[in-house]
Design an enzyme around this catalytic site. Structure first.
Site, PDB file in Angstrom:
ATOM      1  N   HIS A  56       0.890  -1.166   0.000  1.00  0.00           N
ATOM      2  CA  HIS A  56       0.000   0.000   0.000  1.00  0.00           C
ATOM      3  C   HIS A  56       0.927   1.214   0.000  1.00  0.00           C
ATOM      4  O   HIS A  56       2.013   1.158   0.591  1.00  0.00           O
ATOM      5  CB  HIS A  56      -0.818   0.091   1.285  1.00  0.00           C
ATOM      6  CG  HIS A  56      -1.758  -1.045   1.515  1.00  0.00           C
ATOM      7  ND1 HIS A  56      -1.366  -2.246   2.034  1.00  0.00           N
ATOM      8  CD2 HIS A  56      -3.093  -1.125   1.336  1.00  0.00           C
ATOM      9  CE1 HIS A  56      -2.412  -3.032   2.150  1.00  0.00           C
ATOM     10  NE2 HIS A  56      -3.474  -2.386   1.730  1.00  0.00           N
ATOM     11  N   ASP A  59       2.420   1.684   3.345  1.00  0.00           N
ATOM     12  CA  ASP A  59       3.345   0.662   3.882  1.00  0.00           C
ATOM     13  C   ASP A  59       4.762   1.106   3.545  1.00  0.00           C
ATOM     14  O   ASP A  59       5.711   0.821   4.262  1.00  0.00           O
ATOM     15  CB  ASP A  59       3.166  -0.712   3.226  1.00  0.00           C
ATOM     16  CG  ASP A  59       1.783  -1.282   3.403  1.00  0.00           C
ATOM     17  OD1 ASP A  59       1.114  -0.929   4.371  1.00  0.00           O
ATOM     18  OD2 ASP A  59       1.383  -2.107   2.542  1.00  0.00           O
ATOM     19  N   MET A  90       2.399  -5.830  -7.813  1.00  0.00           N
ATOM     20  CA  MET A  90       1.103  -5.210  -7.497  1.00  0.00           C
ATOM     21  C   MET A  90       1.283  -4.097  -6.467  1.00  0.00           C
ATOM     22  O   MET A  90       2.180  -4.159  -5.634  1.00  0.00           O
ATOM     23  CB  MET A  90       0.182  -6.318  -6.953  1.00  0.00           C
ATOM     24  CG  MET A  90      -1.155  -5.895  -6.446  1.00  0.00           C
ATOM     25  SD  MET A  90      -1.156  -5.440  -4.702  1.00  0.00           S
ATOM     26  CE  MET A  90      -1.934  -6.885  -3.983  1.00  0.00           C
ATOM     27  N   GLU A 183     -11.115  -6.398  -5.060  1.00  0.00           N
ATOM     28  CA  GLU A 183     -11.093  -7.466  -4.043  1.00  0.00           C
ATOM     29  C   GLU A 183     -12.305  -7.354  -3.135  1.00  0.00           C
ATOM     30  O   GLU A 183     -12.494  -6.352  -2.448  1.00  0.00           O
ATOM     31  CB  GLU A 183      -9.801  -7.356  -3.224  1.00  0.00           C
ATOM     32  CG  GLU A 183      -9.722  -8.380  -2.101  1.00  0.00           C
ATOM     33  CD  GLU A 183      -8.429  -8.279  -1.316  1.00  0.00           C
ATOM     34  OE1 GLU A 183      -7.440  -7.686  -1.818  1.00  0.00           O
ATOM     35  OE2 GLU A 183      -8.398  -8.793  -0.184  1.00  0.00           O
ATOM     36  N   LYS A 185     -14.904  -8.443   0.003  1.00  0.00           N
ATOM     37  CA  LYS A 185     -14.906  -8.964   1.373  1.00  0.00           C
ATOM     38  C   LYS A 185     -16.284  -8.674   1.948  1.00  0.00           C
ATOM     39  O   LYS A 185     -16.821  -7.583   1.725  1.00  0.00           O
ATOM     40  CB  LYS A 185     -13.823  -8.270   2.199  1.00  0.00           C
ATOM     41  CG  LYS A 185     -13.611  -8.862   3.585  1.00  0.00           C
ATOM     42  CD  LYS A 185     -12.447  -8.190   4.299  1.00  0.00           C
ATOM     43  CE  LYS A 185     -12.257  -8.802   5.663  1.00  0.00           C
ATOM     44  NZ  LYS A 185     -11.185  -8.126   6.423  1.00  0.00           N
ATOM     45  N   GLU A 219      -9.959 -13.203  -2.681  1.00  0.00           N
ATOM     46  CA  GLU A 219      -9.167 -13.664  -1.532  1.00  0.00           C
ATOM     47  C   GLU A 219      -9.842 -14.884  -0.933  1.00  0.00           C
ATOM     48  O   GLU A 219     -11.044 -14.873  -0.653  1.00  0.00           O
ATOM     49  CB  GLU A 219      -9.014 -12.566  -0.477  1.00  0.00           C
ATOM     50  CG  GLU A 219      -8.341 -13.125   0.785  1.00  0.00           C
ATOM     51  CD  GLU A 219      -7.891 -12.103   1.799  1.00  0.00           C
ATOM     52  OE1 GLU A 219      -7.330 -11.075   1.394  1.00  0.00           O
ATOM     53  OE2 GLU A 219      -8.083 -12.366   3.003  1.00  0.00           O
ATOM     54  N   HIS A 222     -11.800 -14.299   2.300  1.00  0.00           N
ATOM     55  CA  HIS A 222     -12.963 -13.433   2.187  1.00  0.00           C
ATOM     56  C   HIS A 222     -14.174 -14.182   1.640  1.00  0.00           C
ATOM     57  O   HIS A 222     -15.303 -13.958   2.088  1.00  0.00           O
ATOM     58  CB  HIS A 222     -12.641 -12.217   1.312  1.00  0.00           C
ATOM     59  CG  HIS A 222     -11.588 -11.336   1.919  1.00  0.00           C
ATOM     60  ND1 HIS A 222     -11.092 -10.225   1.303  1.00  0.00           N
ATOM     61  CD2 HIS A 222     -10.931 -11.424   3.103  1.00  0.00           C
ATOM     62  CE1 HIS A 222     -10.183  -9.654   2.079  1.00  0.00           C
ATOM     63  NE2 HIS A 222     -10.066 -10.375   3.174  1.00  0.00           N
ATOM     64  N   ASP A 247      -5.427 -13.611  -3.809  1.00  0.00           N
ATOM     65  CA  ASP A 247      -4.904 -13.496  -2.444  1.00  0.00           C
ATOM     66  C   ASP A 247      -5.100 -14.836  -1.751  1.00  0.00           C
ATOM     67  O   ASP A 247      -6.227 -15.210  -1.385  1.00  0.00           O
ATOM     68  CB  ASP A 247      -5.635 -12.392  -1.668  1.00  0.00           C
ATOM     69  CG  ASP A 247      -5.038 -11.012  -1.911  1.00  0.00           C
ATOM     70  OD1 ASP A 247      -4.082 -10.903  -2.716  1.00  0.00           O
ATOM     71  OD2 ASP A 247      -5.516 -10.044  -1.296  1.00  0.00           O
ATOM     72  N   ASP A 257     -11.624 -12.138  10.394  1.00  0.00           N
ATOM     73  CA  ASP A 257     -10.726 -12.259   9.238  1.00  0.00           C
ATOM     74  C   ASP A 257      -9.366 -12.771   9.715  1.00  0.00           C
ATOM     75  O   ASP A 257      -8.565 -12.007  10.248  1.00  0.00           O
ATOM     76  CB  ASP A 257     -10.604 -10.857   8.620  1.00  0.00           C
ATOM     77  CG  ASP A 257      -9.710 -10.808   7.412  1.00  0.00           C
ATOM     78  OD1 ASP A 257      -9.480 -11.854   6.796  1.00  0.00           O
ATOM     79  OD2 ASP A 257      -9.243  -9.701   7.083  1.00  0.00           O
ATOM     80  N   ASP A 259      -6.771 -14.527   8.074  1.00  0.00           N
ATOM     81  CA  ASP A 259      -5.574 -14.393   7.219  1.00  0.00           C
ATOM     82  C   ASP A 259      -4.475 -15.386   7.595  1.00  0.00           C
ATOM     83  O   ASP A 259      -3.298 -15.034   7.715  1.00  0.00           O
ATOM     84  CB  ASP A 259      -5.010 -12.956   7.292  1.00  0.00           C
ATOM     85  CG  ASP A 259      -5.913 -11.946   6.595  1.00  0.00           C
ATOM     86  OD1 ASP A 259      -6.660 -12.331   5.675  1.00  0.00           O
ATOM     87  OD2 ASP A 259      -5.859 -10.760   6.968  1.00  0.00           O
ATOM     88  N   ASP A 289      -1.705 -13.268   0.979  1.00  0.00           N
ATOM     89  CA  ASP A 289      -2.174 -12.162   1.817  1.00  0.00           C
ATOM     90  C   ASP A 289      -2.497 -12.750   3.186  1.00  0.00           C
ATOM     91  O   ASP A 289      -3.659 -12.886   3.562  1.00  0.00           O
ATOM     92  CB  ASP A 289      -3.396 -11.490   1.195  1.00  0.00           C
ATOM     93  CG  ASP A 289      -3.755 -10.221   1.947  1.00  0.00           C
ATOM     94  OD1 ASP A 289      -2.967  -9.809   2.819  1.00  0.00           O
ATOM     95  OD2 ASP A 289      -4.819  -9.641   1.674  1.00  0.00           O
TER      96      ASP A 289
HETATM   97  C1  GLT Z   1      -5.920  -5.574   4.122  1.00  0.00           C
HETATM   98  C2  GLT Z   1      -6.969  -6.542   3.671  1.00  0.00           C
HETATM   99  C3  GLT Z   1      -6.513  -7.354   2.534  1.00  0.00           C
HETATM  100  C4  GLT Z   1      -6.290  -6.557   1.285  1.00  0.00           C
HETATM  101  C5  GLT Z   1      -5.174  -5.615   1.398  1.00  0.00           C
HETATM  102  C6  GLT Z   1      -5.120  -4.755   0.169  1.00  0.00           C
HETATM  103  S1  GLT Z   1      -5.173  -4.715   2.851  1.00  0.00           S
HETATM  104  O1  GLT Z   1      -4.912  -6.240   4.824  1.00  0.00           O
HETATM  105  O2  GLT Z   1      -7.333  -7.368   4.772  1.00  0.00           O
HETATM  106  O3  GLT Z   1      -7.368  -8.410   2.265  1.00  0.00           O
HETATM  107  O4  GLT Z   1      -5.937  -7.440   0.258  1.00  0.00           O
HETATM  108  O5  GLT Z   1      -5.644  -3.494   0.352  1.00  0.00           O
HETATM  109 MN    MN Z   2      -6.488  -9.489   0.557  1.00  0.00          MN
HETATM  110 MN    MN Z   3      -8.233 -11.072   4.623  1.00  0.00          MN
END
Ligand code: GLT
Ligand code: MN
Ligand code: MN
Length: 389
Positions: A56, A59, A90, A183, A185, A219, A222, A247, A257, A259, A289
């Site tokens: 980002h 970041d 990206m 993306e 979510k 993702e 998500h 992702d 979430d 991750d 991700d």
């Molecule tokens: C954030 C989010 C991710 C996205 C990122 C891109 S930022 O961490 O949870 O799923 O892919 O903006």
């Molecule tokens: Mn993501």
């Molecule tokens: Mn996520």
């Protein structure tokens, strides 16, 4: 057991600065690991076999950085890229953290905030393109509502569309070689996020001025948060020619979430994801991700990054074993067997076909007796993944 190759740039594995660089902050506690500089994170990744690093805008360059600080950070970052050979596939804009975006960025009811979000995105696009990014992700984490009282849902969609049209125009004007990937979510950080699934975004893309420039970044976690099957979402995105980025991570159902490291929770679903991507010949980045557990120290963060890539490569070997397994292929052949007698009815519509099909006598009871050997097939997949096959 086939040899699992070591991760290398040809596999196109990438990580975000925000993923391996995550110091372990969560809503209930501060960092458990030191905050690393972007250049340091690149060096950490450099030793793992990863190919790319994403970011980002903030970041890389803090939102309040001076021009001199920005210059120094960028010089350090570029040096680390040269040293390690990592590329930037990206980039994206942080439209979530700053209090100004508390009620969204592109869909914010305040026209000043919407304009600021566009300005921030144009600058972040310039930054990404300057280090080679070819894909630009839009994750609208704050674009949504906590209560629908006071929310103009149709207005929000229109504003979202206007913003993406504006930024497509900017990229075209600048003649950048850059595609957008949206993306989805379903929730978190908002109670409900607009365009909550890959399928919803796919329909929305068709309403944009330049749909050819805009694809998807599904993702894993998500789609799973929405209770959906991510491989099905990947298939629909692929079918539409819109799988620009992916992702990869993992998630238990019904949780926040998470991750997690790719394959950490549901290995079988991770297998179907890898099998799909490899079989269709997806050539985009395989972006993890994901975040190391908050309990990890720095050594364990490296193990996390290696784990994501290694699991992908192990599952790729398993997909190959699936393809070569005679018993599995025999069952697939049985399931997909062609019936010659149905040939006259296949292909597109023709009046003569319709006429013949209307007259055809089907043995419905016989059709109803046909079983499909999915239990046998699925158990073979389990045994393959368990390493006993
Ligand atoms: C954030 C989010 C991710 C996205 C990122 C891109 S930022 O961490 O949870 O799923 O892919 O903006
Ligand atoms: Mn993501
Ligand atoms: Mn996520």
């Amino acid at each position: 057991m086939p040899r699992v190759p070591a991760p290398s740039p040809e596999h196109r594995f990438s990580f975000g600065l925000w993923t391996v660089g995550n110091p372990g902050r969560d809503p209930f506690g501060g960092p458990t690991r030191p905050v690393r500089s972007p250049a340091d994170i690149v060096r950490l990744l450099g030793g793992t076999g990863a190919w790319g690093v994403n970011f980002h805008d903030n970041d890389l360059v803090p939102i309040d950085a001076t021009a001199a600080e920005e210059k120094r950070i960028l010089a350090d970052f570029r040096r680390a890229l040269r040293e390690t050979g990592l590329v930037v596939p990206m980039a994206t804009t942080n439209l979530a953290f700053d209090p100004a975006f508390r009620d969204g960025a592109f869909t914010n009811p305040d026209s000043r905030i919407r304009a600021y979000a566009l300005q921030k995105s144009m600058r972040a696009i310039d930054l990404g393109v300057s280090v080679g990014a070819k894909i630009y992700v839009f994750w609208g984490g704050r674009e949504g509502s906590d209560t629908d009282a006071g929310k103009d849902l149709l207005g929000a969609l229109k504003r979202y569309r206007d913003a993406l049209n504006f930024l497509c125009g900017y990229v075209r004007d600048r003649k950048y070689d850059l595609k957008f990937a949206l993306e989805a979510k379903p929730n978190e950080p908002r109670a409900d996020i607009y365009l909550p699934t890959t399928g919803a975004m796919l329909a929305f893309i068709q309403t944009l001025d330049h749909p050819e420039m805009v694809g998807l970044n599904p993702e894993v976690a998500h789609e799973q948060m929405a209770g959906l099957n991510v491989t099905h979402a990947l298939a629909q995105a692929w079918d539409a020619g819109k799988l620009f980025h992916v992702d990869l991570n993992d998630q238990a159902p019904g949780r926040y979430d998470q991750d997690f490291r790719f394959g950490a929770h549901n290995l079988k679903s991770a297998f179907f994801i890898v099998k799909f991507l490899e079989e269709v010949g997806y050539e985009g980045p395989r972006h993890f991700d994901a975040h190391a557990y908050r309990t990890s120290d720095e050594g364990d963060v490296k193990a996390f990054a290696r784990g994501c890539m290694r699991t992908y490569l192990i599952l790729k070997e398993k997909a190959e074993a699936f393809r070569k397994d005679r018993e599995i292929q025999g069952l697939l052949a049985e399931i997909g067997a062609e019936f010659r007698s149905m040939r006259p009815f296949q292909g597109g519509y023709a009046p003569a076909k319709a006429k013949a099909l209307r007259r055809h006598a089907f043995d419905r009871a016989a059709l109803g007796r046909r079983g499909f050997p999915y239990e046998r097939l699925d158990q073979l997949v389990v045994e393959l993944l368990a390493g006993v096959r």
